[in-house]
Design a protein around this motif. Sequence first.
Motif, PDB file in Angstrom:
ATOM      1  N   GLY A   1       0.861  -1.239  -0.218  1.00  0.00           N
ATOM      2  CA  GLY A   1       0.153   0.203   0.250  1.00  0.00           C
ATOM      3  C   GLY A   1       0.519   1.520   0.164  1.00  0.00           C
ATOM      4  N   ARG A   2       2.179   1.251  -0.095  1.00  0.00           N
ATOM      5  CA  ARG A   2       3.150   2.345  -0.055  1.00  0.00           C
ATOM      6  C   ARG A   2       3.244   2.361  -1.558  1.00  0.00           C
ATOM      7  NH1 ARG A   2       5.512  -1.083   3.205  1.00  0.00           N
ATOM      8  NH2 ARG A   2       7.110  -1.487   1.856  1.00  0.00           N
ATOM      9  N   PRO A   3       3.725   4.184  -2.294  1.00  0.00           N
ATOM     10  CA  PRO A   3       4.035   4.234  -3.274  1.00  0.00           C
ATOM     11  C   PRO A   3       5.765   3.705  -3.856  1.00  0.00           C
ATOM     12  CG  PRO A   3       4.170   6.058  -2.032  1.00  0.00           C
ATOM     13  CD  PRO A   3       3.736   4.620  -0.869  1.00  0.00           C
TER      14      PRO A   3
ATOM     15  N   TRP B   1      -1.054  13.329  -9.378  1.00  0.00           N
ATOM     16  CA  TRP B   1      -0.912  14.752  -8.028  1.00  0.00           C
ATOM     17  C   TRP B   1      -0.089  13.911  -6.716  1.00  0.00           C
ATOM     18  CZ3 TRP B   1      -1.905  15.579  -3.129  1.00  0.00           C
ATOM     19  CH2 TRP B   1      -2.805  16.671  -2.734  1.00  0.00           C
ATOM     20  N   ALA B   2       0.708  14.538  -6.764  1.00  0.00           N
ATOM     21  CA  ALA B   2       1.607  14.463  -5.237  1.00  0.00           C
ATOM     22  C   ALA B   2       1.083  16.385  -4.364  1.00  0.00           C
ATOM     23  CB  ALA B   2       2.756  14.215  -5.396  1.00  0.00           C
ATOM     24  N   PRO B   3       0.912  15.558  -2.975  1.00  0.00           N
ATOM     25  CA  PRO B   3       1.231  16.624  -2.078  1.00  0.00           C
ATOM     26  C   PRO B   3       2.796  17.285  -1.484  1.00  0.00           C
ATOM     27  CG  PRO B   3       0.752  14.897  -0.787  1.00  0.00           C
ATOM     28  CD  PRO B   3       1.162  14.706  -2.321  1.00  0.00           C
ATOM     29  N   PRO B   4       2.425  18.657  -1.586  1.00  0.00           N
ATOM     30  CA  PRO B   4       1.873  19.845  -1.455  1.00  0.00           C
ATOM     31  C   PRO B   4       1.077  20.649  -2.563  1.00  0.00           C
ATOM     32  CG  PRO B   4       3.526  20.904  -0.922  1.00  0.00           C
ATOM     33  CD  PRO B   4       4.195  19.810  -2.199  1.00  0.00           C
TER      34      PRO B   4
ATOM     35  N   THR C   1       8.096   9.236  -7.243  1.00  0.00           N
ATOM     36  CA  THR C   1       7.092   8.179  -6.175  1.00  0.00           C
ATOM     37  C   THR C   1       5.739   8.315  -6.574  1.00  0.00           C
ATOM     38  OG1 THR C   1       8.474   9.455  -3.780  1.00  0.00           O
ATOM     39  CG2 THR C   1       6.011   8.173  -3.542  1.00  0.00           C
ATOM     40  N   VAL C   2       6.000   6.561  -6.991  1.00  0.00           N
ATOM     41  CA  VAL C   2       4.355   6.552  -7.769  1.00  0.00           C
ATOM     42  C   VAL C   2       3.470   5.455  -7.501  1.00  0.00           C
ATOM     43  CG1 VAL C   2       4.097   5.264  -9.852  1.00  0.00           C
ATOM     44  CG2 VAL C   2       6.642   6.563  -9.621  1.00  0.00           C
ATOM     45  N   PRO C   3       2.199   6.330  -7.128  1.00  0.00           N
ATOM     46  CA  PRO C   3       1.556   5.090  -6.242  1.00  0.00           C
ATOM     47  C   PRO C   3       1.084   3.751  -7.477  1.00  0.00           C
ATOM     48  CG  PRO C   3       0.592   7.011  -7.370  1.00  0.00           C
ATOM     49  CD  PRO C   3       1.747   7.347  -7.461  1.00  0.00           C
ATOM     50  N   ARG C   4       0.647   2.815  -6.661  1.00  0.00           N
ATOM     51  CA  ARG C   4      -0.130   1.840  -6.913  1.00  0.00           C
ATOM     52  C   ARG C   4      -1.246   2.343  -8.233  1.00  0.00           C
ATOM     53  NH1 ARG C   4      -2.761  -2.061  -2.434  1.00  0.00           N
ATOM     54  NH2 ARG C   4      -4.716  -0.881  -3.003  1.00  0.00           N
TER      55      ARG C   4
ATOM     56  N   GLY D   1      -6.644   8.492  -5.407  1.00  0.00           N
ATOM     57  CA  GLY D   1      -6.923   9.747  -4.261  1.00  0.00           C
ATOM     58  C   GLY D   1      -8.265  10.009  -3.369  1.00  0.00           C
ATOM     59  N   PRO D   2      -8.565  10.698  -3.282  1.00  0.00           N
ATOM     60  CA  PRO D   2      -8.771  12.270  -3.329  1.00  0.00           C
ATOM     61  C   PRO D   2      -7.766  12.477  -2.389  1.00  0.00           C
ATOM     62  CG  PRO D   2     -10.986  11.601  -1.753  1.00  0.00           C
ATOM     63  CD  PRO D   2     -10.143  10.405  -2.093  1.00  0.00           C
ATOM     64  N   SER D   3      -7.006  12.103  -1.729  1.00  0.00           N
ATOM     65  CA  SER D   3      -5.717  12.469  -1.115  1.00  0.00           C
ATOM     66  C   SER D   3      -4.980  11.506  -1.136  1.00  0.00           C
ATOM     67  CB  SER D   3      -6.292  12.625   0.498  1.00  0.00           C
ATOM     68  OG  SER D   3      -6.301  11.336   1.134  1.00  0.00           O
ATOM     69  N   GLY D   4      -3.735  12.413  -0.744  1.00  0.00           N
ATOM     70  CA  GLY D   4      -1.859  11.646  -0.769  1.00  0.00           C
ATOM     71  C   GLY D   4      -1.734  11.456  -1.935  1.00  0.00           C
ATOM     72  N   ILE D   5      -0.844  11.037  -2.442  1.00  0.00           N
ATOM     73  CA  ILE D   5       0.040  10.630  -3.687  1.00  0.00           C
ATOM     74  C   ILE D   5      -1.093  10.038  -4.513  1.00  0.00           C
ATOM     75  CG2 ILE D   5       1.486   9.225  -3.137  1.00  0.00           C
ATOM     76  CD1 ILE D   5       3.206  10.697  -5.271  1.00  0.00           C
ATOM     77  N   HIS D   6      -1.882  10.072  -5.923  1.00  0.00           N
ATOM     78  CA  HIS D   6      -2.376   9.513  -6.819  1.00  0.00           C
ATOM     79  C   HIS D   6      -2.277   9.888  -8.003  1.00  0.00           C
ATOM     80  CE1 HIS D   6      -4.921  12.964  -5.803  1.00  0.00           C
ATOM     81  NE2 HIS D   6      -5.525  12.335  -6.462  1.00  0.00           N
ATOM     82  N   TRP D   7      -3.213   8.607  -9.307  1.00  0.00           N
ATOM     83  CA  TRP D   7      -3.229   8.862  -9.892  1.00  0.00           C
ATOM     84  C   TRP D   7      -4.218  10.367 -10.378  1.00  0.00           C
ATOM     85  CZ3 TRP D   7       0.973   7.620 -12.809  1.00  0.00           C
ATOM     86  CH2 TRP D   7       1.758   7.247 -12.487  1.00  0.00           C
TER      87      TRP D   7
END
Length: 157
Positions: free
Chosen positions: A33-35, A79-82, A112-115, A120-126
Amino acid sequence: MTQYHPLTITPVERWLARSIRDPESAYRDWRDGRPAVLALGAMFDAVKLPQRLVHAAAGAPERSAVTAVLAPLGGPVIWAPPGWYLALVPAGTADTWDPTYASVLGPGAYLTVPRSDRRGPSGIHWAVPPAHARTLCSPAAVARLLADGHRCQGGIR
C-alpha cells in the motif's frame, strides 16, 4: 473501478517498475500500500506542473474539471502533495524542455509513484491513471496546458 488484489501486479506496474534495478522492491511497496520510488531518465521523465497553473487552465479546482484538461495530455499524471501534478513524458524530454512555467525531472532523479489503482482523493495518487504500458503524455500538449494556465492566471508567475 477494477478491484485491486494485493498480490496482483498489473502490466502497467511491471512496465513502470522496470525503471529500477530491483523491480521487486516496487512490487513490495505497492503490495504493502505504499508508493514506490522509481528512476527517471531511461524509460520516462516527469514534468512537474504547478497545481495553480493546472487549476487555472481547468477554470476550477474540482476533480472533474482538472481531469478534463489533463486527460488530453495523452498519458498518466500523478498528483503529489503539497500541490504538484507530474506528467509522465518520454525519456529525453528533460534534455530539450523549455523551463518556462515548469521543470522536468530526468536522468538522476527519482519519482514517488503510487500503485496503479490509487485514485485519491488525498495523498499521492493518479490524477490520470496509466491506461497502458509505454503510453506517455505528449510534451507539446503539456507545454500548451502550462501556457494556457499561465494565460488564464493573467500572466502571473
